[in-house]
Design a protein around this motif. Structure first.
Motif, PDB file in Angstrom:
ATOM      1  N   PRO A   4      15.049  58.921 -41.430  1.00  0.00           N
ATOM      2  CA  PRO A   4      15.179  58.472 -40.037  1.00  0.00           C
ATOM      3  C   PRO A   4      16.585  57.961 -39.758  1.00  0.00           C
ATOM      4  CG  PRO A   4      14.007  56.837 -41.339  1.00  0.00           C
ATOM      5  CD  PRO A   4      14.174  58.032 -42.223  1.00  0.00           C
ATOM      6  N   LEU A   5      17.011  58.105 -38.513  1.00  0.00           N
ATOM      7  CA  LEU A   5      18.314  57.599 -38.106  1.00  0.00           C
ATOM      8  C   LEU A   5      18.299  56.081 -38.054  1.00  0.00           C
ATOM      9  CD1 LEU A   5      19.160  60.109 -35.234  1.00  0.00           C
ATOM     10  CD2 LEU A   5      20.078  60.092 -37.551  1.00  0.00           C
ATOM     11  N   PRO A   6      19.441  55.445 -38.317  1.00  0.00           N
ATOM     12  CA  PRO A   6      19.498  53.981 -38.288  1.00  0.00           C
ATOM     13  C   PRO A   6      19.175  53.430 -36.895  1.00  0.00           C
ATOM     14  CG  PRO A   6      21.465  54.922 -39.309  1.00  0.00           C
ATOM     15  CD  PRO A   6      20.721  56.055 -38.675  1.00  0.00           C
ATOM     16  N   PHE A   7      18.730  52.181 -36.860  1.00  0.00           N
ATOM     17  CA  PHE A   7      18.414  51.522 -35.589  1.00  0.00           C
ATOM     18  C   PHE A   7      19.680  51.429 -34.729  1.00  0.00           C
ATOM     19  CE2 PHE A   7      18.226  47.661 -32.976  1.00  0.00           C
ATOM     20  CZ  PHE A   7      17.073  47.936 -32.227  1.00  0.00           C
ATOM     21  N   GLY A   8      19.554  51.743 -33.453  1.00  0.00           N
ATOM     22  CA  GLY A   8      20.687  51.662 -32.543  1.00  0.00           C
ATOM     23  C   GLY A   8      21.614  52.862 -32.594  1.00  0.00           C
ATOM     24  N   TRP A   9      21.196  53.926 -33.277  1.00  0.00           N
ATOM     25  CA  TRP A   9      22.057  55.112 -33.415  1.00  0.00           C
ATOM     26  C   TRP A   9      22.389  55.714 -32.056  1.00  0.00           C
ATOM     27  CZ3 TRP A   9      24.610  57.603 -37.263  1.00  0.00           C
ATOM     28  CH2 TRP A   9      25.077  58.898 -36.981  1.00  0.00           C
ATOM     29  N   LYS A  10      23.650  56.052 -31.880  1.00  0.00           N
ATOM     30  CA  LYS A  10      24.102  56.704 -30.659  1.00  0.00           C
ATOM     31  C   LYS A  10      24.868  57.973 -31.015  1.00  0.00           C
ATOM     32  CE  LYS A  10      24.545  52.418 -27.976  1.00  0.00           C
ATOM     33  NZ  LYS A  10      25.469  51.552 -27.191  1.00  0.00           N
ATOM     34  N   THR A  32      34.073  58.168 -40.611  1.00  0.00           N
ATOM     35  CA  THR A  32      34.391  56.862 -40.031  1.00  0.00           C
ATOM     36  C   THR A  32      33.373  56.469 -38.977  1.00  0.00           C
ATOM     37  OG1 THR A  32      36.756  57.168 -40.419  1.00  0.00           O
ATOM     38  CG2 THR A  32      36.124  55.545 -38.759  1.00  0.00           C
ATOM     39  N   GLN A  33      32.975  57.399 -38.125  1.00  0.00           N
ATOM     40  CA  GLN A  33      32.014  57.072 -37.070  1.00  0.00           C
ATOM     41  C   GLN A  33      30.614  56.849 -37.619  1.00  0.00           C
ATOM     42  OE1 GLN A  33      31.925  58.751 -33.279  1.00  0.00           O
ATOM     43  NE2 GLN A  33      34.094  59.248 -33.173  1.00  0.00           N
ATOM     44  N   VAL A  34      30.168  57.676 -38.544  1.00  0.00           N
ATOM     45  CA  VAL A  34      28.835  57.489 -39.125  1.00  0.00           C
ATOM     46  C   VAL A  34      28.757  56.171 -39.880  1.00  0.00           C
ATOM     47  CG1 VAL A  34      27.155  58.411 -40.754  1.00  0.00           C
ATOM     48  CG2 VAL A  34      28.391  59.963 -39.254  1.00  0.00           C
ATOM     49  N   ASN A  35      29.860  55.794 -40.540  1.00  0.00           N
ATOM     50  CA  ASN A  35      29.861  54.553 -41.315  1.00  0.00           C
ATOM     51  C   ASN A  35      29.754  53.302 -40.455  1.00  0.00           C
ATOM     52  OD1 ASN A  35      29.966  55.854 -43.742  1.00  0.00           O
ATOM     53  ND2 ASN A  35      32.129  55.503 -44.134  1.00  0.00           N
ATOM     54  N   ILE A  43      21.944  60.625 -44.343  1.00  0.00           N
ATOM     55  CA  ILE A  43      22.269  60.616 -42.915  1.00  0.00           C
ATOM     56  C   ILE A  43      23.539  61.422 -42.654  1.00  0.00           C
ATOM     57  CG2 ILE A  43      22.934  59.161 -40.962  1.00  0.00           C
ATOM     58  CD1 ILE A  43      20.018  58.960 -41.675  1.00  0.00           C
ATOM     59  N   LEU A  44      24.536  61.265 -43.539  1.00  0.00           N
ATOM     60  CA  LEU A  44      25.767  62.043 -43.398  1.00  0.00           C
ATOM     61  C   LEU A  44      25.461  63.542 -43.404  1.00  0.00           C
ATOM     62  CD1 LEU A  44      28.060  59.955 -45.761  1.00  0.00           C
ATOM     63  CD2 LEU A  44      28.493  60.353 -43.337  1.00  0.00           C
ATOM     64  N   LEU A  45      24.517  63.946 -44.244  1.00  0.00           N
ATOM     65  CA  LEU A  45      24.117  65.348 -44.306  1.00  0.00           C
ATOM     66  C   LEU A  45      23.343  65.761 -43.060  1.00  0.00           C
ATOM     67  CD1 LEU A  45      22.884  66.122 -47.946  1.00  0.00           C
ATOM     68  CD2 LEU A  45      24.585  67.373 -46.634  1.00  0.00           C
ATOM     69  N   ARG A  46      22.393  64.915 -42.663  1.00  0.00           N
ATOM     70  CA  ARG A  46      21.496  65.279 -41.561  1.00  0.00           C
ATOM     71  C   ARG A  46      22.234  65.460 -40.238  1.00  0.00           C
ATOM     72  NH1 ARG A  46      16.601  61.592 -38.912  1.00  0.00           N
ATOM     73  NH2 ARG A  46      16.376  62.910 -37.052  1.00  0.00           N
ATOM     74  N   VAL A  47      23.222  64.635 -39.976  1.00  0.00           N
ATOM     75  CA  VAL A  47      23.852  64.594 -38.669  1.00  0.00           C
ATOM     76  C   VAL A  47      25.091  65.488 -38.574  1.00  0.00           C
ATOM     77  CG1 VAL A  47      24.832  63.011 -36.925  1.00  0.00           C
ATOM     78  CG2 VAL A  47      22.984  62.255 -38.398  1.00  0.00           C
ATOM     79  N   PHE A  48      25.572  65.992 -39.708  1.00  0.00           N
ATOM     80  CA  PHE A  48      26.853  66.703 -39.703  1.00  0.00           C
ATOM     81  C   PHE A  48      26.882  67.862 -38.713  1.00  0.00           C
ATOM     82  CE2 PHE A  48      29.969  69.758 -41.504  1.00  0.00           C
ATOM     83  CZ  PHE A  48      31.092  68.962 -41.371  1.00  0.00           C
ATOM     84  N   TRP A  49      25.785  68.583 -38.587  1.00  0.00           N
ATOM     85  CA  TRP A  49      25.782  69.757 -37.708  1.00  0.00           C
ATOM     86  C   TRP A  49      26.078  69.386 -36.261  1.00  0.00           C
ATOM     87  CZ3 TRP A  49      22.664  70.472 -33.477  1.00  0.00           C
ATOM     88  CH2 TRP A  49      21.590  69.595 -33.319  1.00  0.00           C
TER      89      TRP A  49
END
Length: 239
Positions: A4-10, A32-35, A43-49
């Motif tokens: 799942p994405l972290p709480f407050g993810w934008k 930098t932004q994901v961190n 999460i870095l893998l899931r959102v990269f696309w």
């Protein structure tokens, strides 16, 4: 189960990568932004696309299932795929080939020299100081920029090739040839014919014949420079 994405993810605020810009810079901006939310590898893998578009997104969707086991692997695949989109780094050889045009004012030439020198990484400070050097009173007051040993070496390497200057290398060309060949960056031509009067003490690993050494081979020198300017073999560029 998908992480799942972290709480407050934008949604990320960065330009989507389309294969025309520096892949390393894109990775830096993305991480930098994901961190800001998490450094979780999943999460870095899931959102990269979501940071890709166009041809880069098409490349990502066509990756074989199970071929990416972690984010580091994805980064290696991504940067290798778009290595040719990396900007070509200016080297001291560019200064060696710099010449003042016949109708170019001296001040303009000095400003051009300075603007190129500041782009060169780890340039000797003494060399960079030549941007303030006084011109000698020779033909058309051209600056004496070739006196530095780095420039002399680069200028000697320029003779007899397709390019005006050649990037200084940190390893023998025979080693670079082996690396490029192993990584399918360069294909060896059919073995060349050795003339009867060829010097048998000299052998070229690129042409696989006698008469000149691998280091002396002008064709190989051009091929290596072509690869360097395309963004390959960066580990062999002299810093």
């Amino acid at each position: 189960m998908e992480t799942p994405l972290p709480f407050g993810w934008k949604p990320l605020h960065l330009d989507r990568y389309d294969d025309t810009t520096d892949p390393d810079e894109h990775i830096d901006l993305y991480v930098t932004q994901v961190n800001l939310y998490t450094n979780d590898d999943a999460i870095l893998l899931r959102v990269f696309w979501t940071s890709l578009t166009g041809a880069a997104l098409a490349w990502y969707t066509q990756l074989p299932a199970g071929s990416i086991d972690n984010f580091d692997t994805l980064v290696r695949r991504f940067t290798a795929q778009y290595a040719t989109s990396r900007p070509h780094h200016v080297t001291s050889a560019a200064l060696a080939s710099l010449r003042q045009s016949n109708d170019e004012p001296l001040r303009t030439f000095m400003e051009r020299f300075a603007s190129i020198s500041v782009k060169i990484q780890n340039l000797n400070l003494e060399v960079r100081g030549k941007t303030q050097a006084k011109p000698y009173h020779g033909h058309k007051d051209k600056m004496k920029v070739t006196n530095d040993i780095q420039f002399k070496k680069a200028a000697r390497a320029n003779k007899g090739g397709r390019y005006d200057f050649y990037t200084p290398l940190s390893a023998p060309r025979v080693h670079i040839l082996e690396e490029a060949s192993n990584n399918n960056l360069l294909t060896l031509p059919p073995p060349g014919h050795s003339p009867n009067n060829a010097d048998r003490s000299k052998h070229c690993r690129y042409h696989r014949n006698h008469g000149h050494t691998t280091e002396e081979c002008r064709t190989l020198r051009d091929r290596i420079e072509e690869l360097v300017q395309a963004g390959h073999l960066g580990q062999y560029v002299q810093r």
